[in-house]
Design a protein around this motif. Structure first.
Motif, PDB file in Angstrom:
ATOM      1  N   SER A 254      42.793  75.196  66.693  1.00  0.00           N
ATOM      2  CA  SER A 254      43.002  74.228  65.868  1.00  0.00           C
ATOM      3  C   SER A 254      41.785  73.060  66.403  1.00  0.00           C
ATOM      4  CB  SER A 254      44.122  73.475  65.988  1.00  0.00           C
ATOM      5  OG  SER A 254      44.478  73.008  66.937  1.00  0.00           O
ATOM      6  N   VAL A 255      41.407  72.281  65.375  1.00  0.00           N
ATOM      7  CA  VAL A 255      40.612  70.908  65.586  1.00  0.00           C
ATOM      8  C   VAL A 255      41.664  69.783  65.701  1.00  0.00           C
ATOM      9  CG1 VAL A 255      38.396  71.878  65.763  1.00  0.00           C
ATOM     10  CG2 VAL A 255      39.356  70.698  63.752  1.00  0.00           C
ATOM     11  N   TYR A 256      41.301  68.461  66.155  1.00  0.00           N
ATOM     12  CA  TYR A 256      41.805  67.365  65.971  1.00  0.00           C
ATOM     13  C   TYR A 256      42.433  67.299  64.734  1.00  0.00           C
ATOM     14  CZ  TYR A 256      43.953  62.877  67.301  1.00  0.00           C
ATOM     15  OH  TYR A 256      44.711  61.831  67.337  1.00  0.00           O
ATOM     16  N   HIS A 257      41.767  67.120  63.643  1.00  0.00           N
ATOM     17  CA  HIS A 257      42.210  66.730  62.139  1.00  0.00           C
ATOM     18  C   HIS A 257      42.720  67.946  61.493  1.00  0.00           C
ATOM     19  CE1 HIS A 257      39.399  62.966  61.584  1.00  0.00           C
ATOM     20  NE2 HIS A 257      40.680  62.706  62.186  1.00  0.00           N
ATOM     21  N   SER A 258      42.454  69.186  61.813  1.00  0.00           N
ATOM     22  CA  SER A 258      43.157  70.191  61.314  1.00  0.00           C
ATOM     23  C   SER A 258      44.880  70.295  61.564  1.00  0.00           C
ATOM     24  CB  SER A 258      42.669  71.639  61.228  1.00  0.00           C
ATOM     25  OG  SER A 258      42.852  71.735  62.934  1.00  0.00           O
ATOM     26  N   ASP A 259      44.876  69.796  62.816  1.00  0.00           N
ATOM     27  CA  ASP A 259      46.427  69.667  63.122  1.00  0.00           C
ATOM     28  C   ASP A 259      47.038  68.435  62.321  1.00  0.00           C
ATOM     29  OD1 ASP A 259      47.098  71.633  64.912  1.00  0.00           O
ATOM     30  OD2 ASP A 259      46.145  70.495  66.539  1.00  0.00           O
ATOM     31  N   LEU A 260      46.316  67.426  62.100  1.00  0.00           N
ATOM     32  CA  LEU A 260      46.768  66.404  61.259  1.00  0.00           C
ATOM     33  C   LEU A 260      47.064  67.004  59.746  1.00  0.00           C
ATOM     34  CD1 LEU A 260      45.080  63.195  62.427  1.00  0.00           C
ATOM     35  CD2 LEU A 260      47.685  63.621  62.817  1.00  0.00           C
ATOM     36  N   PHE A 261      46.280  67.658  59.017  1.00  0.00           N
ATOM     37  CA  PHE A 261      46.359  68.291  57.651  1.00  0.00           C
ATOM     38  C   PHE A 261      47.620  69.243  58.058  1.00  0.00           C
ATOM     39  CE2 PHE A 261      41.871  67.529  56.986  1.00  0.00           C
ATOM     40  CZ  PHE A 261      42.006  66.884  55.757  1.00  0.00           C
TER      41      PHE A 261
END
Lengths: 429, 429, 429
Positions: free
Chosen positions: A203-210
């Motif tokens: 993951s990257v940071y924002h993909s984990d938030l999505f």
């Protein structure tokens, strides 16, 4: 993707339209009840009161499952997009498959429960999708949708009509079934070339938030999932209350165990995104039984514990030793908690909490759900392995750009940099 | 985080299970009413009709509050994740704390209103969480959840049962209470080392968009929040209508005032994310009264105005002069609008719009809510200040990586760059 | 933005408050019905059962439309933010405009249908907003909201009260109307300087994922949109069922056609985000008729096909030849499918499926919706063209930073790089 995918998709939609023409009718009992001037409650009377629960389930299927899988850094389009594709086909095919089985091949009516069940049948495919995420093509997922829902409907008929087992929240028939079906497919499609992992499988940071958007909508609406087709009154009420508290207990436990098993006590996003939901799965079969809220909480806590441990220890073991690579860890979120749900129902009936079914029938339902899933999954895996379905090469796994037109990753020149160095950076990146 | 956090979380979950075993029971009046063959409406009859409103509130608590706080560039995991942690514990503990108070220590039943109230009690903690966001540890938040909900339940009992004041949308008991409690905690935990600000205390482009998910779901479902436990019929209807129009008026006003006070007339995301919601808070206490929609709109507009001015002028003043650093500006979104709500109810009752309470009792409710919040917050702050709860060092504030395994920020090599310079960039970044 | 925008916004809010004071009243029939001790169903009795459908529509308006438009890489704040601004003003003004028309200038009551219609009236403006997205100022959007809703309410009155045509899901009165109104405005505001495109008129990876949030919530709740104001019972039931299956058929078809028309068979996000929804629009007018589910699916499939073809071939043609630049392609999502919806209703009535209206009246409704939209849009475009409304210069189109305080795009130093090169990178970027 040139022609196989569009032709198959259009062909399937055409088939669905023909099947709907042949077999699907509107409910009409509202009219009848009005003509007879009766006050007997009709199916139509229960449509609108249950519609909000249907919509909650609908959000879970499309937003919940869809965004939960967006955690991969380069596979968000496929996660949320192929989720929509699968579910759109699945709810049509699930309507037909379940309708025909329950009507014994006659024309049948569409009510709110049929719509909820149509959504449910797609859930099993979406769970299996999680196991093979990033390693399959859209056309393979269309095929899996058709095959899996056929097997799902068969098992659901067996469990509900023949065994007459109780599985209100579908821990066994959807969650365990979907997970073991997906694991079987993943086992057949195992890629030894990715034994050492893949650079895009992270993951990257924002993909984990999505992904957390998916987690939260699943978490919030799970009480509706477990109660949507429950008997009105006490049963439905208990299904909501038990699920609500099971999930709360599960989440708190999952946080604790995630911190306990991780390096230096830090929390792991994979656990928070997934294991916090295991309580909704595990309480499913017993959800409408008179088990008391604190037992629901014990079931939820247990599921949260087992699920985190599964992510930490079982998933790597499955990948390395059993050669089953489970991208989303559906075994930990749906498989094990689904089995817990089935076992809990056996205990609940054994100790006399409920008499809606027998210990033997519950055990048969659990066995049937896992058994048909594995057999169906192995068969489906073999079909999908035929080198005709545009399966991605190893190096293109977990990468949207194989099947999607993909824009740039981010905006480089967002702040109108003036200085010369900027151009160089643009070239580099 | 090595052992303190997981042990405390597991211990708290165990305590909740024991307390639920001792005190919590299912509703069962459906059965009774059926046996008596009566048509008297039962508590169970109101369960399903209110369930959609409960789910709206549920979305606000977990998605609304959770995503609203993701605006910080490096603190999204904690915002949405610790929000879930707090709420999972809070809804269990809130059930117990409020249930025991209202049952005078006896066993009590869980109905839809108890579930809504359980969610409500977590809202007060989540508001306080906003004031200390980025400056506290997960274990501190568990402690704050336990202490704050105990005080919250006490004040709510005082306001509702002793003063018999009216506060249907909980402007005073949740919003003002949560804000002033949080400010008191933030005051005690003040960090002089961060007097000049912190490099991580800012947003990036996409973190502001994630926060808008929270804003919109709060905005949309606020009519459900203010009406969920209102008396059925006219009262509930008015609570919905007044909140709907108050929010619309508030949003339009907040846009206007944001542009008016900002440099060159530009809009400020902090205002749009927060001040647009102040109308939902401010109309809360009067929401079910016969105040007429245009008065609701005046209340909403006033709240939008005051809230933007608070962000622009009061928050910096609080931080610099009062040494109270309020990360999310909860004083402007919940504190001031909550006070406006209480004052509006005093005026409404004084001019005879409603006679459900008296001016004195409403004033006592407002005073009690603020007073117990400040005293409870100061006490809680002192407990949290004990250097044992893994509070982050100044330089690690507003940074997920202290408590979370954090992936890379973004994907560098998304477009398969071929040229040599690329590798260098990868190394650098 | 210095003073024009805030003063106009405050002025409009003031006007709304005055108009509400003069004309808007609460429903009160609950009281009356109780006094008369009657069991006759009252308007208030239908409030709570329809409230969940209202909330679904509410989510579509604010989250659905708002996030659908966030696909542009630098225009997310405006998309979701100006969407909220338009809708906040629009639902107040729509309440007044529609209320006054239907009450013939008398005071009127606010019930659940009036609230749903208020949301509906904003939908038409939000559709038009999509056509001019990125090329207009907030103040222009306030003006368009006032003018378009006035015309919308007039046409809706004409269609519903004079022609007595049937348009339950508002394919004609909202979707076709909103699209052609927006296209007319976009035609008047055409910028020849952007004939060759604009560097900011494109998406990045995560902006496309944000847009999918909007797509999915629109897709999920569209059955509520088409059924919210339908006659209870069979009509409302059919509106839900037909829309559900139309959307599923539309989505599957849109995937197929997107792959078919794109380079090397890849899927195009613009199609998935938009064309999957066309089935909801196209089935709208017939949604509550007895057309059978398979016909709904044929309508949905047709709409999905036409919509993708529109994006691929018509939108470029409109921009280059007709000099109408349609940023979001609203013609393909709302215009063409809206016309399909109107035509489908003409066929349905011609073949005797429904007798709620006549072929002539349906044709008049379609013609009136398109005609008033074009005339109203041209007039509105001329008003908006006056060089006083802070329209952005060509080079600042599609860029939030003209009207918003915009933070940094991303976090460069997320991982605490130690080495010296890092500082250089920071300077560069």
């Amino acid at each position: 993707m040139r022609f196989k995918f569009p032709l198959m998709a259009i062909g399937l939609e055409g088939a669905m339209i023909v099947l709907f023409h042949l077999y699907v009718q509107y409910e009409k009992d509202q009219n009848i009840s009005q003509q007879l001037n009766t006050t007997r409650p009709t199916k139509m009377d229960s449509f609108l009161p249950l519609y909000p629960l249907f919509q909650d389930v609908h959000v879970m299927i499309f937003v919940g499952f869809g965004f939960l899988m967006t955690f991969l850094k380069k596979y968000g389009f496929s996660s949320v997009g192929i989720n929509l594709l699968i579910a759109s086909l699945g709810l049509q095919w699930g309507t037909i498959a379940q309708g025909l089985l329950h009507s014994h091949g006659q024309k049948f009516h569409i009510g709110i429960k049929e719509m909820i069940n149509a959504d449910f049948s797609t859930a099993s495919v979406l769970i299996s999708f999680g196991a093979v995420l990033g390693k399959t093509s859209p056309i393979q997922m269309l095929i899996m949708t058709i095959l899996e829902i056929a097997v799902f409907a068969g098992n659901e008929f067996l469990v509900g009509e023949i065994f007459m087992a109780s599985d209100i929240g579908a821990s066994m028939t959807i969650h365990a079934f979907g997970a073991y079906f997906g694991l079987a497919v993943a086992g057949v499609l195992y890629r030894s070339g990715l034994r050492e992992g893949h650079k895009n499988e992270e993951s990257v940071y924002h993909s984990d938030l999505f992904a957390m958007i998916g987690t939260l909508f699943l978490w919030i609406f799970w009480p509706s999932f477990n109660s949507a087709i429950a008997e009105p009154g006490d049963h439905q009420y208990r299904a909501i209350v038990n699920t609500y508290f099971s999930l709360a207990a599960c989440a708190l436990t999952a946080y604790a165990v995630s911190s306990l098993v991780m390096h230096r006590g830090k929390l792991e996003m994979v656990h928070i995104q997934n294991a916090t939901l295991a309580g909704g799965v595990a309480v499913g079969t017993c959800a409408d039984m008179d088990i008391q809220p604190y037992i629901a909480m014990i079931i939820g806590s247990t599921a949260g514990l087992i699920s985190v441990l599964g992510y930490k220890f079982l998933t790597p073991f499955f990948a390395s030793t059993l050669k089953i690579h489970d991208t989303c860890g559906v075994h930990n979120l749906h498989g094990l908690p689904g089995v817990i749900g089935g076992l809990a129902s056996i205990v609940a009936i054994a100790v006399g909490v409920s008499n809606v079914s027998t210990v033997a029938m519950q055990a048969a339902a659990l066995g049937s759900s896992i058994g048909t899933a594995i057999v169906g999954g192995l068969f489906t895996g073999l079909i999908l392995k035929i080198p005709f379905w545009e399966q991605p090469l190893d190096q293109y796994c977990y990468d949207d750009s194989v099947y999607w037109e993909v824009p740039r990753w981010r905006e480089h020149d967002f702040h109108f940099h003036e200085h010369e160095d900027h151009k160089q950076l643009e070239l580099e990146a």
